[in-house]
Design a protein around this motif. Structure first.
Motif, short mmCIF file in Angstrom:
data_model
loop_
_atom_site.label_atom_id
_atom_site.label_comp_id
_atom_site.label_asym_id
_atom_site.label_seq_id
_atom_site.Cartn_x
_atom_site.Cartn_y
_atom_site.Cartn_z
N LEU A 28 25.40 29.11 38.16
CA LEU A 28 25.94 28.62 36.96
C LEU A 28 24.73 27.63 36.27
O LEU A 28 24.67 27.32 35.05
N LEU A 29 24.54 26.70 37.37
CA LEU A 29 23.35 25.66 36.95
C LEU A 29 22.06 26.56 36.13
O LEU A 29 21.59 26.24 35.02
N ALA A 30 21.63 27.87 36.69
CA ALA A 30 20.54 28.39 35.94
C ALA A 30 21.25 28.94 34.86
O ALA A 30 20.26 28.80 33.69
N SER A 31 22.24 29.57 34.60
CA SER A 31 22.83 29.99 33.33
C SER A 31 22.97 28.60 32.33
O SER A 31 22.65 29.08 30.96
N ASN A 32 23.45 27.77 32.72
CA ASN A 32 23.54 26.47 32.00
C ASN A 32 22.19 26.02 31.36
O ASN A 32 21.89 25.74 30.12
N LEU A 33 21.13 26.18 32.32
CA LEU A 33 19.44 25.60 31.84
C LEU A 33 19.09 26.59 30.73
O LEU A 33 18.61 26.04 29.77
N PHE A 36 21.48 25.88 27.46
CA PHE A 36 21.17 24.78 27.00
C PHE A 36 19.53 24.53 26.51
O PHE A 36 19.40 23.78 25.22
N THR A 37 18.72 25.29 27.02
CA THR A 37 17.40 25.28 26.54
C THR A 37 17.12 25.79 25.19
O THR A 37 16.64 25.62 24.23
N ARG A 38 18.06 26.92 24.77
CA ARG A 38 18.28 27.51 23.49
C ARG A 38 18.91 26.56 22.50
O ARG A 38 18.53 26.37 21.29
N ALA A 54 33.65 16.90 31.44
CA ALA A 54 32.50 17.10 32.27
C ALA A 54 33.06 17.70 33.71
O ALA A 54 32.08 18.30 34.18
N ASN A 55 34.12 17.78 33.98
CA ASN A 55 34.61 18.36 35.21
C ASN A 55 33.45 17.55 36.48
O ASN A 55 33.53 16.32 36.28
N ILE A 56 32.91 18.42 37.31
CA ILE A 56 32.05 17.77 38.28
C ILE A 56 30.49 17.64 37.82
O ILE A 56 29.80 17.09 38.57
N GLY A 57 30.39 17.97 36.51
CA GLY A 57 28.93 17.65 36.02
C GLY A 57 28.07 18.66 36.18
O GLY A 57 26.91 18.43 36.08
N MET A 58 28.50 20.02 36.28
CA MET A 58 27.60 21.15 36.22
C MET A 58 26.59 21.09 35.03
O MET A 58 25.36 21.38 34.88
N ASN A 59 27.29 20.73 33.79
CA ASN A 59 26.47 20.72 32.69
C ASN A 59 25.50 19.53 32.61
O ASN A 59 24.51 19.60 32.24
N ILE A 60 25.97 18.47 33.23
CA ILE A 60 25.25 17.14 33.25
C ILE A 60 24.00 17.36 33.90
O ILE A 60 22.95 16.93 33.86
N THR A 190 22.45 40.06 32.63
CA THR A 190 21.94 40.31 33.89
C THR A 190 21.31 39.00 34.70
O THR A 190 21.10 38.95 35.85
N ASN A 191 20.74 38.09 33.95
CA ASN A 191 20.02 37.09 34.59
C ASN A 191 20.94 35.70 34.39
O ASN A 191 20.64 34.92 35.19
N PHE A 192 21.40 35.31 33.21
CA PHE A 192 22.00 34.26 33.00
C PHE A 192 23.52 34.37 32.18
O PHE A 192 23.63 33.94 31.11
N PRO A 193 24.25 35.02 33.14
CA PRO A 193 25.66 35.18 32.48
C PRO A 193 26.50 33.79 32.12
O PRO A 193 26.31 32.77 32.72
#
Length: 205
Positions: A28-33, A36-38, A54-60, A190-193
């Protein structure tokens, strides 16, 4: 904390606690990165950001990597999630319902992801106003999209998930907002769902 809607109680309670366990991890962190880069590539330098729900901060955690040195804040209704948010260095944590939150300052971006879909439709205007008033420049909305309002069952529950054109409603409501960019993230990437989310970057003119 008192609540005005059943949806607030739902997310502040046991279901919200269970959500924490389902929504974390390195994928999830990789997919968010990647996502959010886009999004951030379509902005100028964002020096401050506040996340709604924010829940537990995965986006943060992703934003901390992409926006080093930026001032970050998070609003969250669930107490257990708030406890984890407070473990994140240099993060302002606000334990509150989005329906009660009153902005006392602005950030360069207000951000929300997968939260508007769970707000009681009759209360959306309050959240729209908070997103708008809290932002000094950008608003990013990342949600399930549907051209017209529709309710869908959510993990066996009714009245807990609503899809609509959230960004379009904000553009109609606030004439000084313009659409900068938008996109879609597919659950079969396949990489960042991501969870079939549509994102919309808005900017104050």
């Amino acid at each position: 904390m008192t609540f005005k809607t059943e949806q607030e109680s739902f997310w502040a309670g046991e279901f919200g606690n269970a959500y924490i366990e389902r929504n974390q991890g390195q994928q999830l962190l990789a997919s968010n990165l990647a996502l959010f880069t886009r999004i951030l590539s379509r902005t100028e330098r964002v020096g401050s950001l506040i996340e709604f729900g924010a829940n537990i901060g995965m986006n943060i955690h992703a934003f901390k990597q992409l926006l080093p040195g930026s001032e970050l804040a998070a609003i969250e209704i669930n107490e257990k999630a708030v406890e984890q948010l407070k473990q994140i260095d240099d993060l302002t944590v606000i334990h509150d319902s989005l329906l009660e939150f009153t902005p006392n300052r602005t950030y360069e971006m207000s951000f929300i992801k997968g939260v508007l879909i769970h707000i009681n439709p009759d209360a959306l205007s309050k959240v729209y106003e908070a997103l708008y008033q809290t932002s000094s420049r950008y608003i990013c909305i990342t949600e399930y999209y549907n051209p017209s309002p529709v309710e869908v069952p959510y993990r066996g529950h009714q009245g807990k998930l609503f899809k609509r054109d959230f960004a379009g409603e904000m553009l109609d409501r606030y004439p000084d907002l313009k659409l900068v960019d938008y996109g879609f993230s597919y659950h079969r990437d396949t990489n960042f769902p991501q969870d079939d989310l549509s994102w919309f970057l808005l900017e104050k003119k």
